[in-house]
Design an enzyme around this catalytic site. Structure first.
Site, PDB file in Angstrom:
ATOM      1  N   HIS A   1      29.104  64.923 -45.650  1.00 58.52           N
ATOM      2  CA  HIS A   1      29.048  63.261 -45.540  1.00 58.52           C
ATOM      3  C   HIS A   1      28.464  62.729 -46.300  1.00 58.52           C
ATOM      4  CE1 HIS A   1      28.948  59.602 -43.821  1.00 58.52           C
ATOM      5  NE2 HIS A   1      30.100  59.718 -43.206  1.00 58.52           N
TER       6      HIS A   1
ATOM      7  N   GLU B   1      35.596  59.175 -48.678  1.00 52.50           N
ATOM      8  CA  GLU B   1      35.076  58.141 -48.410  1.00 52.50           C
ATOM      9  C   GLU B   1      34.099  57.585 -49.593  1.00 52.50           C
ATOM     10  OE1 GLU B   1      34.465  58.704 -43.626  1.00 52.50           O
ATOM     11  OE2 GLU B   1      32.850  59.422 -44.857  1.00 52.50           O
TER      12      GLU B   1
ATOM     13  N   ASN C   1      33.952  59.605 -36.206  1.00 55.60           N
ATOM     14  CA  ASN C   1      32.375  60.057 -36.452  1.00 55.60           C
ATOM     15  C   ASN C   1      31.684  59.080 -35.936  1.00 55.60           C
ATOM     16  OD1 ASN C   1      30.291  60.803 -37.739  1.00 55.60           O
ATOM     17  ND2 ASN C   1      30.705  60.170 -39.833  1.00 55.60           N
ATOM     18  N   TRP C   2      31.084  59.455 -34.717  1.00 55.30           N
ATOM     19  CA  TRP C   2      30.164  58.626 -33.860  1.00 55.30           C
ATOM     20  C   TRP C   2      28.944  58.647 -34.437  1.00 55.30           C
ATOM     21  CZ3 TRP C   2      31.536  60.603 -28.178  1.00 55.30           C
ATOM     22  CH2 TRP C   2      32.933  60.378 -27.940  1.00 55.30           C
ATOM     23  N   LYS C   3      28.534  59.362 -35.335  1.00 55.24           N
ATOM     24  CA  LYS C   3      27.312  59.590 -36.330  1.00 55.24           C
ATOM     25  C   LYS C   3      26.112  59.428 -35.201  1.00 55.24           C
ATOM     26  CE  LYS C   3      29.266  56.938 -40.020  1.00 55.24           C
ATOM     27  NZ  LYS C   3      29.016  56.257 -41.139  1.00 55.24           N
TER      28      LYS C   3
ATOM     29  N   GLY D   1      30.473  51.643 -43.703  1.00 53.03           N
ATOM     30  CA  GLY D   1      29.790  50.610 -42.916  1.00 53.03           C
ATOM     31  C   GLY D   1      29.567  49.671 -43.635  1.00 53.03           C
TER      32      GLY D   1
ATOM     33  N   SER E   1      35.067  51.881 -43.677  1.00 51.14           N
ATOM     34  CA  SER E   1      35.295  50.453 -43.005  1.00 51.14           C
ATOM     35  C   SER E   1      36.895  50.320 -42.422  1.00 51.14           C
ATOM     36  CB  SER E   1      35.059  49.380 -43.809  1.00 51.14           C
ATOM     37  OG  SER E   1      33.701  49.367 -44.181  1.00 51.14           O
TER      38      SER E   1
ATOM     39  N   GLU F   1      26.138  60.557 -45.985  1.00 53.02           N
ATOM     40  CA  GLU F   1      25.037  60.083 -45.331  1.00 53.02           C
ATOM     41  C   GLU F   1      24.031  61.567 -45.621  1.00 53.02           C
ATOM     42  OE1 GLU F   1      26.300  58.338 -41.794  1.00 53.02           O
ATOM     43  OE2 GLU F   1      27.263  56.672 -42.875  1.00 53.02           O
TER      44      GLU F   1
END
Ligand code: PGA
Length: 254
Positions: A94, A164, A9-11, A170, A210, A96
């Site tokens: 997700h 997650e 997941n490159w965000k 992160g 992570s 976020e």
């Protein structure tokens, strides 16, 4: 056992040029690697370039989000119909998106249904916050996210679920493999079995939060964990390829 899966997941990272180079780097590193489905999830604007960069390889492409409507007055949004032909997978729910963009289970459920309706494979993300874990509500929260996210879905062919924990994303503070396996082999697997019976056994369950080359084998060594959803470490081709390699190796042994 479901196919092992490692998704990056490159965000909101990588320019078009950087995304193309990163995809090429992963492709190069993946040449001799078998036994794991690798998925790259770049920003929308780089989907076509990444698709082209991995064409002819076994690497798959995914989007990071989408809208549930087919088209219309939704400024800034991208629909499932628009993603067809660009990618096979789409990350939905997700944390976020849930936390920073106000997405709730009902909205995520509409997206999941739209993805299935358009032949896209949803990577449904679930996970509790630190406060929810510390107050003993992790299982209840995660179970509810799975059930609500999949409400009204009858055929889960192609589904991937990622656990997650929000406190592990992160932060460098990864969940232990035991904690992850307890939630994934327990709460998530049970919720899926309750809803879909034997078909639940085909759903790859990914741990995310992570993950790095040094800790991935611990997760992949757990029977109830079939792979990883990787954020930060997916932005370095060598690290990401090593995570995929270690996952394939651990799963080949189990
Ligand atoms: P991280 O992100 O690997 O940087 O913790 C994981 C994710 O958000 O999917």
């Amino acid at each position: 056992m479901p196919t092992p899966v490692v998704a990056g997941n490159w965000k909101m990272n990588t320019t078009l040029a950087e995304a193309t180079a990163l995809a090429a780097g992963v492709r190069e590193g993946m040449k001799a690697l078998r036994g794991v489905e690798v998925i790259l999830c770049p920003p929308f604007i780089s989907l076509a370039a990444v698709r082209d960069a991995v064409r002819g390889s076994s690497i798959k492409v995914g989007a990071q989000n989408m809208h549930f409507e087919k088209s219309g007055a939704f400024t800034g949004e991208v629909s499932a119909a628009m993603l067809q032909g660009l990618c096979d997978y789409v990350i939905l729910g997700h944390s976020e998106r849930r936390q920073l963009f106000g997405e709730d289970d009902g909205l995520i459920n509409r997206k999941v249904k739209a993805a299935f309706a358009h032949g896209l494979r949803p990577i449904l993300c679930v996970g509790e916050t630190l406060e929810q874990r510390e107050s003993g509500r992790a299982a209840q929260v995660v179970g509810q996210q799975v059930k609500a996210g999949l409400a009204g879905v009858h055929d889960i062919t192609g589904l991937v679920v990622a656990y997650e924990p929000v406190w592990a994303i992160g932060t460098g503070r990864a969940a232990t493999p035991e904690i992850a396996a307890e939630v994934m082999g327990g709460t998530i697997a049970e919720a899926l079995r309750e809803l879909f019976g034997a078909a639940a056994g085909q759903v790859p369950l990914l741990y995310g939060g992570s993950v790095n080359p040094g800790n991935v084998a611990g997760y992949a060594g757990q029977a109830s964990i079939h792979g990883a959803l990787v954020g930060g470490a997916s932005l370095q081709a060598a690290q990401f390829v090593e995570i995929a390699r270690a996952t394939a190796a651990a799963k080949a042994l189990s």
